[in-house]
Design a protein around this motif. Structure first.
Motif, PDB file in Angstrom:
ATOM      1  N   PHE A 128       0.835  -1.158   0.142  1.00 38.28           N
ATOM      2  CA  PHE A 128       0.184   0.019   0.112  1.00 38.28           C
ATOM      3  C   PHE A 128       0.874   1.327   0.095  1.00 38.28           C
ATOM      4  O   PHE A 128       0.612   2.189  -0.562  1.00 38.28           O
ATOM      5  CB  PHE A 128      -0.832   0.004   1.042  1.00 38.28           C
ATOM      6  CG  PHE A 128      -2.030   1.190   1.364  1.00 38.28           C
ATOM      7  CD1 PHE A 128      -1.369   2.258   2.182  1.00 38.28           C
ATOM      8  CD2 PHE A 128      -2.841   1.215   0.667  1.00 38.28           C
ATOM      9  CE1 PHE A 128      -1.739   3.345   2.279  1.00 38.28           C
ATOM     10  CE2 PHE A 128      -3.749   2.669   0.597  1.00 38.28           C
ATOM     11  CZ  PHE A 128      -3.179   3.426   1.446  1.00 38.28           C
ATOM     12  N   LEU A 129       2.072   0.973   0.722  1.00 38.31           N
ATOM     13  CA  LEU A 129       2.818   2.316   0.713  1.00 38.31           C
ATOM     14  C   LEU A 129       3.551   2.544  -0.606  1.00 38.31           C
ATOM     15  O   LEU A 129       3.916   3.688  -0.823  1.00 38.31           O
ATOM     16  CB  LEU A 129       4.033   2.104   1.774  1.00 38.31           C
ATOM     17  CG  LEU A 129       3.377   1.914   3.236  1.00 38.31           C
ATOM     18  CD1 LEU A 129       4.537   1.653   4.097  1.00 38.31           C
ATOM     19  CD2 LEU A 129       2.692   3.113   3.626  1.00 38.31           C
ATOM     20  N   LEU A 130       3.757   1.525  -1.299  1.00 36.13           N
ATOM     21  CA  LEU A 130       4.394   1.600  -2.677  1.00 36.13           C
ATOM     22  C   LEU A 130       3.366   2.272  -3.668  1.00 36.13           C
ATOM     23  O   LEU A 130       3.783   2.926  -4.610  1.00 36.13           O
ATOM     24  CB  LEU A 130       4.719   0.278  -3.412  1.00 36.13           C
ATOM     25  CG  LEU A 130       5.991  -0.479  -2.344  1.00 36.13           C
ATOM     26  CD1 LEU A 130       6.255  -1.563  -2.706  1.00 36.13           C
ATOM     27  CD2 LEU A 130       7.231   0.463  -2.218  1.00 36.13           C
ATOM     28  N   VAL A 131       2.214   2.068  -3.396  1.00 34.58           N
ATOM     29  CA  VAL A 131       1.069   2.655  -4.651  1.00 34.58           C
ATOM     30  C   VAL A 131       0.427   3.785  -4.010  1.00 34.58           C
ATOM     31  O   VAL A 131      -0.562   4.240  -4.771  1.00 34.58           O
ATOM     32  CB  VAL A 131      -0.002   1.646  -4.971  1.00 34.58           C
ATOM     33  CG1 VAL A 131       1.095   0.433  -5.681  1.00 34.58           C
ATOM     34  CG2 VAL A 131      -0.528   1.019  -3.731  1.00 34.58           C
ATOM     35  N   GLY A 132       0.684   4.042  -2.856  1.00 36.38           N
ATOM     36  CA  GLY A 132      -0.273   5.410  -2.467  1.00 36.38           C
ATOM     37  C   GLY A 132       0.360   6.743  -2.975  1.00 36.38           C
ATOM     38  O   GLY A 132       1.224   6.781  -3.965  1.00 36.38           O
ATOM     39  N   PHE A 133      -0.338   7.633  -2.500  1.00 32.08           N
ATOM     40  CA  PHE A 133       0.046   9.083  -3.086  1.00 32.08           C
ATOM     41  C   PHE A 133       1.264   9.536  -2.473  1.00 32.08           C
ATOM     42  O   PHE A 133       1.542   9.421  -1.260  1.00 32.08           O
ATOM     43  CB  PHE A 133      -1.174   9.971  -2.465  1.00 32.08           C
ATOM     44  CG  PHE A 133      -0.572  11.317  -2.758  1.00 32.08           C
ATOM     45  CD1 PHE A 133      -1.165  12.062  -3.939  1.00 32.08           C
ATOM     46  CD2 PHE A 133      -0.426  12.373  -1.607  1.00 32.08           C
ATOM     47  CE1 PHE A 133      -0.857  13.273  -4.344  1.00 32.08           C
ATOM     48  CE2 PHE A 133      -0.289  13.557  -1.890  1.00 32.08           C
ATOM     49  CZ  PHE A 133      -0.366  14.290  -3.287  1.00 32.08           C
ATOM     50  N   LYS A 134       1.914  10.071  -3.409  1.00 25.94           N
ATOM     51  CA  LYS A 134       3.229  10.627  -3.129  1.00 25.94           C
ATOM     52  C   LYS A 134       3.193  12.006  -3.764  1.00 25.94           C
ATOM     53  O   LYS A 134       3.409  12.139  -4.912  1.00 25.94           O
ATOM     54  CB  LYS A 134       4.398   9.929  -3.431  1.00 25.94           C
ATOM     55  CG  LYS A 134       4.620   8.594  -2.937  1.00 25.94           C
ATOM     56  CD  LYS A 134       5.670   7.653  -3.176  1.00 25.94           C
ATOM     57  CE  LYS A 134       5.779   6.338  -2.678  1.00 25.94           C
ATOM     58  NZ  LYS A 134       6.920   5.667  -2.771  1.00 25.94           N
ATOM     59  N   ALA A 135       3.615  12.853  -2.886  1.00 30.07           N
ATOM     60  CA  ALA A 135       3.792  14.353  -3.323  1.00 30.07           C
ATOM     61  C   ALA A 135       5.077  14.600  -4.330  1.00 30.07           C
ATOM     62  O   ALA A 135       5.188  15.620  -5.196  1.00 30.07           O
ATOM     63  CB  ALA A 135       3.756  15.408  -2.199  1.00 30.07           C
TER      64      ALA A 135
ATOM     65  N   TYR B  11      -5.307   7.849  -6.091  1.00 28.21           N
ATOM     66  CA  TYR B  11      -4.443   7.156  -4.654  1.00 28.21           C
ATOM     67  C   TYR B  11      -5.133   8.102  -3.581  1.00 28.21           C
ATOM     68  O   TYR B  11      -5.069   7.491  -2.219  1.00 28.21           O
ATOM     69  CB  TYR B  11      -2.952   6.991  -4.633  1.00 28.21           C
ATOM     70  CG  TYR B  11      -2.493   6.043  -5.673  1.00 28.21           C
ATOM     71  CD1 TYR B  11      -3.412   4.975  -6.263  1.00 28.21           C
ATOM     72  CD2 TYR B  11      -1.060   5.909  -6.467  1.00 28.21           C
ATOM     73  CE1 TYR B  11      -2.871   4.038  -7.170  1.00 28.21           C
ATOM     74  CE2 TYR B  11      -0.708   5.246  -7.482  1.00 28.21           C
ATOM     75  CZ  TYR B  11      -1.645   4.185  -7.524  1.00 28.21           C
ATOM     76  OH  TYR B  11      -1.400   3.181  -8.697  1.00 28.21           O
ATOM     77  N   LYS B  12      -4.999   9.401  -3.810  1.00 32.58           N
ATOM     78  CA  LYS B  12      -5.376  10.250  -2.717  1.00 32.58           C
ATOM     79  C   LYS B  12      -6.812  10.377  -2.206  1.00 32.58           C
ATOM     80  O   LYS B  12      -6.935  10.243  -1.066  1.00 32.58           O
ATOM     81  CB  LYS B  12      -4.780  11.662  -2.989  1.00 32.58           C
ATOM     82  CG  LYS B  12      -5.131  12.819  -2.166  1.00 32.58           C
ATOM     83  CD  LYS B  12      -4.071  12.656  -0.860  1.00 32.58           C
ATOM     84  CE  LYS B  12      -4.421  13.641   0.138  1.00 32.58           C
ATOM     85  NZ  LYS B  12      -3.729  13.354   1.293  1.00 32.58           N
ATOM     86  N   TYR B  13      -7.669  10.461  -3.249  1.00 27.39           N
ATOM     87  CA  TYR B  13      -8.923  10.570  -2.917  1.00 27.39           C
ATOM     88  C   TYR B  13      -9.971   9.328  -3.263  1.00 27.39           C
ATOM     89  O   TYR B  13     -11.096   9.414  -2.806  1.00 27.39           O
ATOM     90  CB  TYR B  13      -9.606  11.805  -3.767  1.00 27.39           C
ATOM     91  CG  TYR B  13      -8.825  13.081  -3.228  1.00 27.39           C
ATOM     92  CD1 TYR B  13      -8.928  13.583  -2.138  1.00 27.39           C
ATOM     93  CD2 TYR B  13      -8.073  13.733  -4.353  1.00 27.39           C
ATOM     94  CE1 TYR B  13      -8.331  14.624  -1.642  1.00 27.39           C
ATOM     95  CE2 TYR B  13      -7.311  14.975  -3.981  1.00 27.39           C
ATOM     96  CZ  TYR B  13      -7.434  15.340  -2.741  1.00 27.39           C
ATOM     97  OH  TYR B  13      -6.639  16.466  -2.610  1.00 27.39           O
ATOM     98  N   GLY B  14      -9.553   8.323  -3.842  1.00 24.92           N
ATOM     99  CA  GLY B  14     -10.253   7.213  -4.135  1.00 24.92           C
ATOM    100  C   GLY B  14     -10.857   7.121  -5.523  1.00 24.92           C
ATOM    101  O   GLY B  14     -10.892   8.273  -6.169  1.00 24.92           O
TER     102      GLY B  14
END
Length: 369
Positions: free
Chosen positions: A3-10, A129-132
């Protein structure tokens, strides 16, 4: 961990926004250069002699309007990318989408599939990833009208109005100093409707052979209509509104009140004095053998095998000057010689009963001497 690998990243969103701005600028410059070239081509079509290719110019103008709208949408999307880039920290700090950024973010997600900017796909993925996914679906369906209406209108697949197309043509003609007036007069009901399909009124007559005279007007007036009544009418002003007449034989068309002879009719035969010096050939009949009746065989040609007359002069002191072959016999055999030969010396028959072989041999030996 996944989940951390595909999550939102600024850290991934910011460079994509910056690259998208550069990509929009490059694409806009390319399209602008192509549009200038298209404008020159349209002006060339409107200045075509002997007849402007108006219908083809209208199609090119419609494509020009679409490219112009795309460049305008690029400019707006470029501004939205720059705004989101400046507020990345705000987006990262808040769980929900800020109200003042909903329109910008939704428009970027919606336009990702409608423009040729690959960076927008990565931007869309980061916001998902950020808002679904529900937020993404709401953006794609324009729920609540949150999209930028100007961008939606410029990227729409609907064709431009006929009035806008004609306005573009008039502006291009003025810019390139082309003396052109539209052959189709738009009515009040045609201003907002899309451009009609081409019917061929601007196509030159006999373009392949070039047999049409210079300055040929359109074969019919596109504003007068072209219906079944026009096709069935052969004279007068029948049909839709102006009356198109097609006359047979002389291949003439009538547009409105003027008549044009396009291509003269072919002559019925060659001129009478053109081929006078060519001798005529008369067929000579070939004699044919007489027909044979059914069931009968053709008779073989008869051959005359009769021996010709033989003249034998008489020897001195002997009678018989000539003889005919008529069945004289020697030694019981037929010799084919006539024994009744006249004696030219004394008028008596030599031999009394017919000439023998010895007599004939004696005569030939005398001839040799």
């Amino acid at each position: 961990m996944d989940f951390l690998l595909v999550g939102f990243k600024a850290s991934k969103l910011k460079p994509q926004l910056k690259m998208a701005v550069s990509r929009f600028q490059i694409a806009s410059n390319e399209k602008t250069a192509l549009m200038k070239q298209t404008m020159r081509e349209i002006a060339k079509l409107l200045a075509e002699e002997p007849q402007p290719k108006e219908e083809k110019a209208r199609i090119r103008a419609e494509a020009l309007i679409r490219e112009d709208n795309t460049v305008e949408a690029y400019e707006i999307l470029m501004l939205e990318c720059e705004l989101v880039f400046e507020r990345v920290k705000l987006i990262e700090s808040m769980k929900e989408c800020p109200e003042d950024l909903k329109s910008c973010i939704s428009t970027l997600i919606w336009s990702a599939d409608r423009v040729d900017i690959p960076e927008l796909q990565e931007i869309r993925k980061q916001f998902r990833y950020k808002y679904g996914k529900k937020f993404e679906e709401a953006c794609l369906n324009n729920v609540g009208g949150i999209l930028n209406e100007h961008v939606v209108a410029k990227l729409s697949v609907q064709p431009p109005s006929a009035y806008l197309v004609q306005t573009y043509l008039e502006k291009i003609a003025d810019e390139f100093k082309v003396d052109w007036k539209p052959a189709v007069k738009l009515g009040a009901e045609d201003l907002s409707a899309p451009m009609v399909a081409p019917v061929g009124y601007s196509v030159q007559i006999a373009p392949g052979t070039g047999l049409a005279p210079a300055g040929v007007p359109p074969p019919f007036n596109p504003g007068d209509g072209f219906g079944d009544d026009d096709l069935g009418s052969a004279s007068g002003g029948g049909g839709g509104g102006g009356g198109m007449t097609v006359a047979t034989g002389a291949a003439s068309r009538s547009t409105g009140t003027s008549t044009l002879t396009d291509i003269p009719a072919a002559p019925a035969g060659p001129p009478s004095d053109k081929y006078d010096d060519i001798p005529s050939v008369t067929a000579t009949p070939i004699p044919m053998p007489p027909a044979t009746a059914p069931g009968q065989s053709a008779a073989a040609p008869s051959l005359d095998l009769e021996e010709p007359d033989i003249f034998i002069p008489a020897a001195p002191g002997q009678g018989g000057g000539s003889s005919k072959a008529s069945g004289a016999s020697i030694g019981g055999k037929t010799t084919g010689l006539d024994s009744n030969a006249d004696d030219r010396d004394d008028g008596s028959n030599a031999g009394g009963g017919g000439a023998t072989y010895d007599d004939l041999a004696a005569r030939f030996s005398q001839l040799k001497k």
